[in-house]
Design a protein around this motif. Structure first.
Motif, PDB file in Angstrom:
ATOM      1  N   ASP A 177      -2.034  37.456 -62.547  1.00 19.42           N
ATOM      2  CA  ASP A 177      -3.239  38.167 -61.765  1.00 19.42           C
ATOM      3  C   ASP A 177      -2.327  38.438 -60.511  1.00 19.42           C
ATOM      4  O   ASP A 177      -2.353  39.551 -59.609  1.00 19.42           O
ATOM      5  CB  ASP A 177      -4.275  37.480 -61.923  1.00 19.42           C
ATOM      6  N   VAL A 198     -12.049  44.227 -59.422  1.00 24.85           N
ATOM      7  CA  VAL A 198     -11.550  43.264 -60.281  1.00 24.85           C
ATOM      8  C   VAL A 198     -11.351  41.782 -59.667  1.00 24.85           C
ATOM      9  O   VAL A 198     -11.133  40.797 -59.793  1.00 24.85           O
ATOM     10  CB  VAL A 198     -10.834  43.604 -61.513  1.00 24.85           C
ATOM     11  N   LEU A 226      -4.558  45.947 -66.238  1.00 24.37           N
ATOM     12  CA  LEU A 226      -4.249  44.589 -66.212  1.00 24.37           C
ATOM     13  C   LEU A 226      -3.177  44.969 -64.419  1.00 24.37           C
ATOM     14  O   LEU A 226      -2.570  43.789 -64.080  1.00 24.37           O
ATOM     15  CB  LEU A 226      -2.707  44.873 -67.400  1.00 24.37           C
ATOM     16  N   LEU A 246      -3.970  46.586 -62.341  1.00 20.20           N
ATOM     17  CA  LEU A 246      -3.979  46.039 -60.711  1.00 20.20           C
ATOM     18  C   LEU A 246      -4.790  45.087 -60.649  1.00 20.20           C
ATOM     19  O   LEU A 246      -5.157  45.149 -60.011  1.00 20.20           O
ATOM     20  CB  LEU A 246      -5.374  47.100 -60.896  1.00 20.20           C
ATOM     21  N   GLY A 247      -4.304  43.586 -61.900  1.00 24.30           N
ATOM     22  CA  GLY A 247      -4.565  42.038 -61.445  1.00 24.30           C
ATOM     23  C   GLY A 247      -6.276  42.113 -62.254  1.00 24.30           C
ATOM     24  O   GLY A 247      -5.855  40.906 -61.999  1.00 24.30           O
ATOM     25  N   ALA A 248      -6.131  42.677 -63.206  1.00 27.98           N
ATOM     26  CA  ALA A 248      -7.137  42.013 -64.444  1.00 27.98           C
ATOM     27  C   ALA A 248      -7.045  41.708 -65.175  1.00 27.98           C
ATOM     28  O   ALA A 248      -5.652  41.582 -64.731  1.00 27.98           O
ATOM     29  CB  ALA A 248      -8.286  43.534 -64.264  1.00 27.98           C
TER      30      ALA A 248
END
Lengths: 250, 402
Positions: free
Chosen positions: A80, A110, B290, B292-294
């Motif tokens: 992440d 998020v 994903l 975007l870092g989610a």
């Protein structure tokens, strides 16, 4: 020191060797174009840099990929966090079925940011940086699907910019767009270079020549030639590179 | 020659397809027509038995009552005329058997020749009386007046609180308890099945290892193939005793038991359709999230579920549709009391269960028979609304996707 560095990276889809011993270095605040015929591994290489290939089953990777001198495939690396640092823009515009505002704010939300005024500020700045602000400032609460294809793609760039990455990967970002939208995206890439390191996959040779500082030519999973863009297009060292850029195959 | 033959064959196939299509449509239309034509006769009729009338004293200001009021009156639930908007006078019931309380057998006569006069006298002398007597004992010198019974209306049928289709002297057709029973059972079934089904669908589509998925999916689809009577049996043997013990109830056959069984029966529909919807979420949406870092769960809750929400809604509605129409299993476990349910732990009766249970004892063409067909019509309309809702939602989905 290089921003991105790959050392003898090989990648297998099952038994199929898709990338062979690729070693590449990219400096910060440069634009690197990856060119080559379909299936040559350029997209696979791009997706290696934010570990997007992890989503595919049976992928095996050898060698090391360093970003800011850290091995991104080392144990204990949080994917992440890596993806927050390495933003990505895809071939087809893929906005979420949400409002324009929420599309850009998504990455912030998020990542646990809930400060309203901060989110608002970042959304506006990202839209300004992606040269979309003037066109959407009155309809931030409209669905992103109401935008044209080119606008959607710039929205996707804004979305990637919002989480303040240092690297942006672009996978044929203009291939689904009309010439005017393409020109806008290319202009944008040129401007973004000041703040970001950009890696772009493209099928369009002129585009590579226009926007990039360095160009890497891939052919059937191998890196054939990597040099300054000017050199590649005016004085290619390898016969296959020459054949490709002159349009004899690919 | 060969060419002509193949062209002829093509024609033949076209004609056959056309015929089968028309026959199917015709059958559907016929069934609907049959349903409505059998049932519609209920409305506009009086729910009294033929040959009997209700008579009251001439001074009584109440002229007509509906079936539900008469039922309450003869059950002794209502004892004063003022409750029907009449004078403050207590109600005195009079049936033919009661005649000997007022007259001796001599007065009535050996062959009941004085009976009409006697009845007339009784009705005339007691202001609060209501007499239920045979029509042929009323002659033209009758001193009382006939109490009119209201015809059955759609409103009485849909919102009447009492369902006594075989009651005496008037049958009461109030379908509200059955409607509420159906909704009550279905809604709790869906409350139980939707979270469980959705969780399973997410698990199968997004989390489960392919091997697990390949085992789990056929097993769940197999659930849909089990006959409903088997579910009913399972409910009767396992769920009902469990509920009885767990809540310390006199009987375990409750709306709750019905809800659980219906929930289980709706699961395969909900899981299969939701899972399909979740899996049709474009890969590019997931990748965008994903990238975007989610993490995986953020992607599921913030992108995949909103994207597939209309498919999931369609699954839930079809699940409800299945629950509403289900007969056998519900009949076996809900206790079949046609009363308006106040808790989940009370027996209820649903519309399909009523039809299944009562059609055998209803005389063909009678009011009871017709009322069951009207119930069938109601069920048909509910199911049609459910299907239209699904159609509407999936059409909206298609528009968003394109």
């Amino acid at each position: 020191m290089y921003k991105i560095e790959s050392k003898e990276v090989s990648l297998y889809y099952g038994d199929h060797l898709a990338l062979k011993n690729i070693s590449l270095q990219m400096k910060a605040n440069t634009v690197t174009a990856l060119i080559g015929p379909s299936g040559c591994g350029k997209s696979t290489y791009l997706r290696l840099l934010n570990r997007m290939n992890d989503l595919i089953e049976n992928v095996k990777i050898e060698g090391t990929v360093l970003i800011d001198n850290k091995d991104i495939y080392a144990r204990g690396i949080k994917i992440d966090d890596l993806r927050k640092k390495v933003g990505m823009v895809f071939q087809k515009p893929n906005p979420f079925p949400k409002t324009i505002f929420e599309n850009v704010a998504y990455g912030l939300r998020v990542n646990g940011i809930s400060n309203k005024s901060y989110i608002e500020e970042r959304v506006i700045r990202s839209l300004q940086n992606s040269a979309l602000w003037e066109e959407v400032k009155d309809k931030l609460n409209k669905s992103a699907f109401e935008l044209s294809g080119g606008q959607q793609q710039r929205l996707c760039i804004a979305r990637a910019l919002a989480i303040e990455p240092s690297i942006i990967l672009m996978d044929e970002p203009a291939s689904a767009l009309d010439p005017i939208s393409t020109a806008k995206i290319e202009e944008l890439i040129y401007e973004l270079k000041d703040k970001y390191t950009i890696v772009i996959v493209t099928h369009n040779m002129q585009q590579a020549a226009r926007v990039s500082d360095r160009t890497a030519f891939f052919y059937i999973g191998e890196l054939i030639e990597y040099n300054d863009t000017k050199e590649i297009f005016t004085n290619p060292q390898n016969q296959r590179t020459q054949n490709y850029i002159t349009g004899r195959f690919g | 020659m060969k060419k002509i033959f193949s062209r002829l064959l093509n024609h033949l196939i076209t004609v056959l397809l056309y015929i089968s299509g028309s026959i199917t449509s015709l059958i559907v239309i016929l069934i609907v027509f049959f349903l409505f034509s059998e049932g519609i006769g209920l409305f506009g009729k009086k729910p009294t038995e033929d040959g009997f009338i209700m008579a009251v004293n001439k001074s009584n200001t109440v002229n007509h009552l509906n079936a539900e009021q008469i039922k309450l009156l003869f059950d002794g639930e209502i004892t004063n005329w003022s409750e029907f908007g009449g004078k403050n006078d207590s109600i005195i019931l009079f049936r033919m058997d009661n005649i000997t309380d007022y007259f001796t057998e001599e007065q009535i006569g050996e062959n009941f020749e004085n009976l009409p006069a006697c009845i007339s006298k009784v009705v005339d002398s007691i202001p609060g009386i209501v007499a239920f007597v045979g029509k042929h004992y009323i002659d033209k010198n009758f001193a009382g007046k006939e109490l009119q019974v209201d015809k059955i209306t759609v409103g009485d049928f849909m919102f009447g609180k009492l369902w006594f289709p075989t009651a005496h002297p008037v049958a009461v057709f109030g379908a509200l308890p059955l409607l509420l029973g159906t909704f009550w059972v279905s809604i709790f079934a869906i409350l139980f099945a939707l979270p469980l089904g959705l969780a399973t669908a997410i698990y199968i589509a997004e989390v489960a290892h392919p091997t697990v998925r390949n085992i789990l999916k056929p097993v769940i689809e197999l659930l849909a193939g089990i006959p409903s009577v088997v579910y009913g049996f399972f409910g009767l043997v396992v769920v009902v005793p469990f509920i009885q013990n767990a809540f310390n109830l006199p009987v375990g056959e409750t709306a709750f038991a019905g809800s659980i069984i219906l929930g289980i029966m709706a699961l395969p529909t909900i899981i299969t359709i939701s899972e399909d919807a979740i899996r049709t979420t474009p890969r590019s949406m997931k990748e965008a999230s994903l990238a975007l870092g989610a993490n995986h769960w953020q992607t599921i809750f913030r992108v995949i579920l909103p994207y597939s929400s209309s498919g999931i809604t369609a699954g839930a509605i079809l699940g409800i549709g299945r629950a509403i129409g289900e007969t056998m299993a519900v009949l076996m476990v809900t206790g079949n009391a046609a009363v308006i349910p106040h808790t989940l732990l009370a027996p209820v009766r649903t519309i399909p269960a009523t039809i299944a249970a009562e059609l055998g004892e209803a005389s063909q063409g009678g009011l009871h028979y017709q009322s069951l067909f009207i119930l069938g019509c109601v069920l048909f309309i509910i199911t049609m609304i459910v299907n239209l809702a699904v159609e509407f939602i999936s059409r909206r989905n298609r528009r968003v996707a394109s």
